[in-house]
Design an enzyme around this catalytic site. Sequence first.
Site, mmCIF file in Angstrom:
data_model
loop_
_atom_site.group_PDB
_atom_site.id
_atom_site.type_symbol
_atom_site.label_atom_id
_atom_site.label_comp_id
_atom_site.label_asym_id
_atom_site.label_seq_id
_atom_site.Cartn_x
_atom_site.Cartn_y
_atom_site.Cartn_z
ATOM 1 C CD GLU A 174 65.432 48.657 -32.252
ATOM 2 O OE1 GLU A 174 64.761 48.107 -33.135
ATOM 3 O OE2 GLU A 174 66.452 48.175 -31.739
ATOM 4 C CE LYS A 193 65.444 43.615 -38.854
ATOM 5 N NZ LYS A 193 66.091 42.303 -38.531
ATOM 6 C CB VAL A 224 70.234 50.360 -34.917
ATOM 7 C CG1 VAL A 224 71.313 51.400 -34.577
ATOM 8 C CG2 VAL A 224 69.821 49.612 -33.650
ATOM 9 C CG ASP A 235 75.074 39.140 -43.709
ATOM 10 O OD1 ASP A 235 74.900 40.345 -43.956
ATOM 11 O OD2 ASP A 235 74.143 38.356 -43.426
ATOM 12 C CB SER A 276 74.139 44.753 -39.339
ATOM 13 O OG SER A 276 73.142 45.707 -39.032
ATOM 14 C CB SER A 277 72.301 48.502 -43.031
ATOM 15 O OG SER A 277 71.136 48.348 -42.249
ATOM 16 C CG ASP A 278 72.034 48.255 -37.109
ATOM 17 O OD1 ASP A 278 71.162 48.703 -37.876
ATOM 18 O OD2 ASP A 278 71.769 47.495 -36.154
ATOM 19 C CE LYS A 297 69.393 42.485 -32.309
ATOM 20 N NZ LYS A 297 69.806 43.850 -32.700
#
Length: 302
Positions: free
Chosen positions: A22, A82, A102, A132, A134-136, A153
């Site tokens: 990435e 981003k 990612v 919320d 993440s789109s990962d 993380k």
Amino acid sequence: MFVIAEEVREALANDQPVVALESTVIAHGLPYPKNVEIAREMEANVRAAGAVPATIALFDGAVHVGLTEAQLEQLAEPGVEKVNLSNLSLVLASKGVGATTVAATIWCAARVGIDVMATGGIGGVHRGDDWDVSSDLPALAQTPVAVVCSGAKSILDLRRTREWLETWGIPVVGVETDVFPAFFSRLTELPVDVRVETPEDAASIVGVHLTVRESGILVTVPVPAEHEVPVAAFNRFLAAANAELAARNIRGADVTPALLDALARISEGATLRANEALLRNNATMAARLAVALTQLDGEWAD
């Protein structure tokens, strides 16, 4: 739409191992000049382990798979977007410069035939009650790429993240660990689905998964022990960093980079050193996995 570096194109054409990397680690993950240094070191580690590195980013309306030195440096300049799956087409249409997360990296990798990606930690479910995500995570649920990482993380809600992965059928393989790593920290109470001792041992599992499923698989590698930030210490650093961000009224997409910056300062560089160490290590582990995948024989091999 895809511009593939000659070295990467030749490796893919000859069924040689390739590792996608990435580019948000350059644009948004680490300070300059350390970000460019680590990007180069990750590529060097992939090569040293026998694979071809393919750092991915957006330039001039195209997805570039494999970058030049000049492009790596350009990603460290201010104003780089981003890129996740919600804005990938927008950045391409605007012909802007974009660093892939990612989610965006595995989407691009899958479309050119790269099976393995290395990163630091995936995104996940954020802490709090607003759910919320993440789109990962949804990208992993629908993209057949093996992602080598040090878990999610540490600033995230790891229990909810692990539950999300299980619910959506994304297997978690632990390399020398029985538990889901927490990025800066090696230990949690959350189990992996299966433990292996080496990335080569993981290859047969990954090979089967990528053959029978149209989804991703995580191969988790704890941060090297000598660079770990223990959970108790990290929680103290995180509480102080969150208080600082609340006082500055930082919200939305700005939270993660601001929080990582505050953690590095409050921990006197401990979190930054851990981040650098796990990125280097994961690049090597991903290359070893990619090499082993190309050597698979039998009905499950590609």
